[in-house]
Motif scaffolding. Structure first.
Motif, mmCIF file in Angstrom:
data_model
loop_
_atom_site.group_PDB
_atom_site.id
_atom_site.type_symbol
_atom_site.label_atom_id
_atom_site.label_comp_id
_atom_site.label_asym_id
_atom_site.label_seq_id
_atom_site.Cartn_x
_atom_site.Cartn_y
_atom_site.Cartn_z
ATOM 1 N N PHE A 71 0.826 -1.207 0.000
ATOM 2 C CA PHE A 71 0.000 0.000 0.000
ATOM 3 C C PHE A 71 0.861 1.257 0.000
ATOM 4 O O PHE A 71 2.034 1.240 0.367
ATOM 5 C CB PHE A 71 -0.941 0.022 1.205
ATOM 6 C CG PHE A 71 -0.249 -0.113 2.531
ATOM 7 C CD1 PHE A 71 0.288 0.995 3.170
ATOM 8 C CD2 PHE A 71 -0.131 -1.350 3.139
ATOM 9 C CE1 PHE A 71 0.942 0.874 4.386
ATOM 10 C CE2 PHE A 71 0.518 -1.484 4.358
ATOM 11 C CZ PHE A 71 1.050 -0.373 4.986
ATOM 12 N N TYR A 72 0.245 2.352 -0.423
ATOM 13 C CA TYR A 72 0.836 3.683 -0.388
ATOM 14 C C TYR A 72 0.303 4.384 0.852
ATOM 15 O O TYR A 72 -0.848 4.197 1.230
ATOM 16 C CB TYR A 72 0.495 4.467 -1.655
ATOM 17 C CG TYR A 72 1.199 3.913 -2.865
ATOM 18 C CD1 TYR A 72 2.404 4.458 -3.294
ATOM 19 C CD2 TYR A 72 0.692 2.818 -3.548
ATOM 20 C CE1 TYR A 72 3.084 3.927 -4.384
ATOM 21 C CE2 TYR A 72 1.363 2.283 -4.637
ATOM 22 C CZ TYR A 72 2.554 2.838 -5.052
ATOM 23 O OH TYR A 72 3.229 2.305 -6.126
ATOM 24 N N SER A 73 1.167 5.197 1.494
ATOM 25 C CA SER A 73 0.790 5.840 2.752
ATOM 26 C C SER A 73 1.331 7.263 2.811
ATOM 27 O O SER A 73 2.175 7.662 2.014
ATOM 28 C CB SER A 73 1.303 5.022 3.931
ATOM 29 O OG SER A 73 2.708 4.911 3.875
ATOM 30 N N CYS A 74 0.858 8.020 3.799
ATOM 31 C CA CYS A 74 1.276 9.405 3.997
ATOM 32 C C CYS A 74 2.756 9.451 4.387
ATOM 33 O O CYS A 74 3.181 8.732 5.289
ATOM 34 C CB CYS A 74 0.421 10.044 5.091
ATOM 35 S SG CYS A 74 0.847 11.774 5.409
ATOM 36 N N LYS A 75 3.519 10.306 3.730
ATOM 37 C CA LYS A 75 4.942 10.385 4.059
ATOM 38 C C LYS A 75 5.186 11.079 5.396
ATOM 39 O O LYS A 75 6.256 10.976 5.957
ATOM 40 C CB LYS A 75 5.737 11.048 2.939
ATOM 41 C CG LYS A 75 5.657 12.545 2.856
ATOM 42 C CD LYS A 75 6.597 13.046 1.767
ATOM 43 C CE LYS A 75 6.708 14.536 1.742
ATOM 44 N NZ LYS A 75 7.644 15.001 0.713
ATOM 45 N N HIS A 76 4.171 11.782 5.925
ATOM 46 C CA HIS A 76 4.322 12.481 7.196
ATOM 47 C C HIS A 76 3.909 11.639 8.390
ATOM 48 O O HIS A 76 4.566 11.665 9.429
ATOM 49 C CB HIS A 76 3.524 13.789 7.187
ATOM 50 C CG HIS A 76 3.960 14.721 6.104
ATOM 51 N ND1 HIS A 76 5.157 15.394 6.131
ATOM 52 C CD2 HIS A 76 3.355 15.071 4.948
ATOM 53 C CE1 HIS A 76 5.271 16.120 5.034
ATOM 54 N NE2 HIS A 76 4.190 15.943 4.299
ATOM 55 N N VAL A 106 -6.431 12.367 6.242
ATOM 56 C CA VAL A 106 -7.406 12.600 7.299
ATOM 57 C C VAL A 106 -6.727 12.700 8.673
ATOM 58 O O VAL A 106 -7.253 13.331 9.575
ATOM 59 C CB VAL A 106 -8.512 11.518 7.281
ATOM 60 C CG1 VAL A 106 -7.999 10.198 7.811
ATOM 61 C CG2 VAL A 106 -9.723 11.962 8.045
ATOM 62 N N ALA A 107 -5.546 12.135 8.820
ATOM 63 C CA ALA A 107 -4.857 12.152 10.116
ATOM 64 C C ALA A 107 -4.039 13.422 10.334
ATOM 65 O O ALA A 107 -4.158 14.062 11.371
ATOM 66 C CB ALA A 107 -3.969 10.918 10.259
ATOM 67 N N CYS A 108 -3.217 13.819 9.352
ATOM 68 C CA CYS A 108 -2.331 14.972 9.568
ATOM 69 C C CYS A 108 -2.703 16.198 8.735
ATOM 70 O O CYS A 108 -2.150 17.272 8.938
ATOM 71 C CB CYS A 108 -0.876 14.583 9.321
ATOM 72 S SG CYS A 108 -0.445 14.325 7.591
ATOM 73 N N GLY A 109 -3.615 16.049 7.769
ATOM 74 C CA GLY A 109 -4.065 17.186 6.975
ATOM 75 C C GLY A 109 -3.208 17.538 5.774
ATOM 76 O O GLY A 109 -3.503 18.502 5.074
ATOM 77 N N SER A 110 -2.161 16.771 5.493
ATOM 78 C CA SER A 110 -1.299 17.050 4.341
ATOM 79 C C SER A 110 -2.055 16.833 3.040
ATOM 80 O O SER A 110 -2.797 15.861 2.897
ATOM 81 C CB SER A 110 -0.084 16.115 4.339
ATOM 82 O OG SER A 110 0.689 16.300 5.479
ATOM 83 N N ILE A 111 -1.843 17.719 2.067
ATOM 84 C CA ILE A 111 -2.434 17.517 0.743
ATOM 85 C C ILE A 111 -1.633 16.414 0.049
ATOM 86 O O ILE A 111 -0.401 16.426 0.072
ATOM 87 C CB ILE A 111 -2.460 18.812 -0.085
ATOM 88 C CG1 ILE A 111 -3.194 18.585 -1.392
ATOM 89 C CG2 ILE A 111 -1.072 19.378 -0.298
ATOM 90 C CD1 ILE A 111 -3.522 19.846 -2.153
ATOM 91 N N VAL A 112 -2.332 15.441 -0.523
ATOM 92 C CA VAL A 112 -1.643 14.296 -1.128
ATOM 93 C C VAL A 112 -2.004 14.083 -2.594
ATOM 94 O O VAL A 112 -1.406 13.233 -3.252
ATOM 95 C CB VAL A 112 -1.891 13.000 -0.322
ATOM 96 C CG1 VAL A 112 -1.249 13.099 1.052
ATOM 97 C CG2 VAL A 112 -3.368 12.682 -0.194
ATOM 98 N N GLY A 113 -2.951 14.846 -3.107
ATOM 99 C CA GLY A 113 -3.341 14.691 -4.504
ATOM 100 C C GLY A 113 -4.684 15.328 -4.772
ATOM 101 O O GLY A 113 -5.051 16.309 -4.133
ATOM 102 N N TRP A 114 -5.436 14.747 -5.714
ATOM 103 C CA TRP A 114 -6.754 15.267 -6.032
ATOM 104 C C TRP A 114 -7.664 14.159 -6.537
ATOM 105 O O TRP A 114 -7.218 13.082 -6.898
ATOM 106 C CB TRP A 114 -6.678 16.409 -7.047
ATOM 107 C CG TRP A 114 -6.160 16.051 -8.413
ATOM 108 C CD1 TRP A 114 -6.891 15.603 -9.474
ATOM 109 C CD2 TRP A 114 -4.802 16.135 -8.882
ATOM 110 N NE1 TRP A 114 -6.078 15.407 -10.574
ATOM 111 C CE2 TRP A 114 -4.797 15.720 -10.232
ATOM 112 C CE3 TRP A 114 -3.610 16.529 -8.289
ATOM 113 C CZ2 TRP A 114 -3.629 15.681 -10.996
ATOM 114 C CZ3 TRP A 114 -2.451 16.484 -9.060
ATOM 115 C CH2 TRP A 114 -2.465 16.075 -10.386
ATOM 116 N N LYS A 115 -8.957 14.469 -6.555
ATOM 117 C CA LYS A 115 -9.972 13.562 -7.079
ATOM 118 C C LYS A 115 -10.636 14.250 -8.256
ATOM 119 O O LYS A 115 -10.964 15.433 -8.189
ATOM 120 C CB LYS A 115 -11.019 13.254 -6.003
ATOM 121 C CG LYS A 115 -12.142 12.363 -6.492
ATOM 122 C CD LYS A 115 -13.193 12.141 -5.410
ATOM 123 C CE LYS A 115 -14.337 11.289 -5.954
ATOM 124 N NZ LYS A 115 -15.428 11.171 -4.990
#
Length: 146
Positions: A30-35, A90-99
């Motif tokens: 899986f891919y995950s938040c880098k932060h 949803v956990a840290c609020g970092s922008i990760v892309g778009w829909k």
């Protein structure tokens, strides 16, 4: 898939009430938040790896989890005008892309309801970071026109 409880940060709470945030935990690659390492998407849900963003490679996914969405806006991308919403961890609020919400061009409507994760902003299935490409080749890919 299994649900894991976590604390809801104040920026995601309504009023003064604190709530609990239930995160989806993915199994496999899986891919995950880098932060904060929050899980986002399974590697086998990648539709395409040939997308481009301001920071280099971006992947189109059929589904993602543990994200919130921003406001709808129209963007001029390489492949035309699209209505999109930014997606945030949803956990840290970092922008990760778009829909992709909608596409004007009929040939681009396959993207509607699909998600872009910017490779620069997430960890790969092996925990690896992606370093920003100095001059990404955006021909035929989606990247914001600047």
């Amino acid at each position: 898939m299994m649900l894991l409880p976590g604390l809801l940060s104040a920026e995601f709470c309504k009023g003064e009430d604190m709530g609990r945030l239930f995160l989806v935990s993915l199994e496999g690659n899986f891919y995950s938040c880098k932060h904060c390492q929050t899980h986002f998407a399974l590697a086998h849900d990648i539709i395409s790896k040939s997308f481009q963003s301001r920071h280099g490679k971006a992947y189109l996914f059929d589904k993602v989890v543990n994200v919130t969405v921003g406001e709808k806006e129209e963007r001029n991308l390489i492949t035309g005008v699209h209505t999109v919403v930014d997606i945030f961890c949803v956990a840290c609020g970092s922008i990760v892309g778009w829909k992709y919400e909608s596409a004007c061009e009929k040939s681009q409507q396959y993207k509607e309801g699909k998600f872009i994760l910017e490779r620069f902003k997430v960890l790969g299935p092996d925990g690896s970071l992606y370093m920003e490409a100095p001059e990404p080749n955006a021909a035929g890919s989606d990247v914001d026109d600047v």
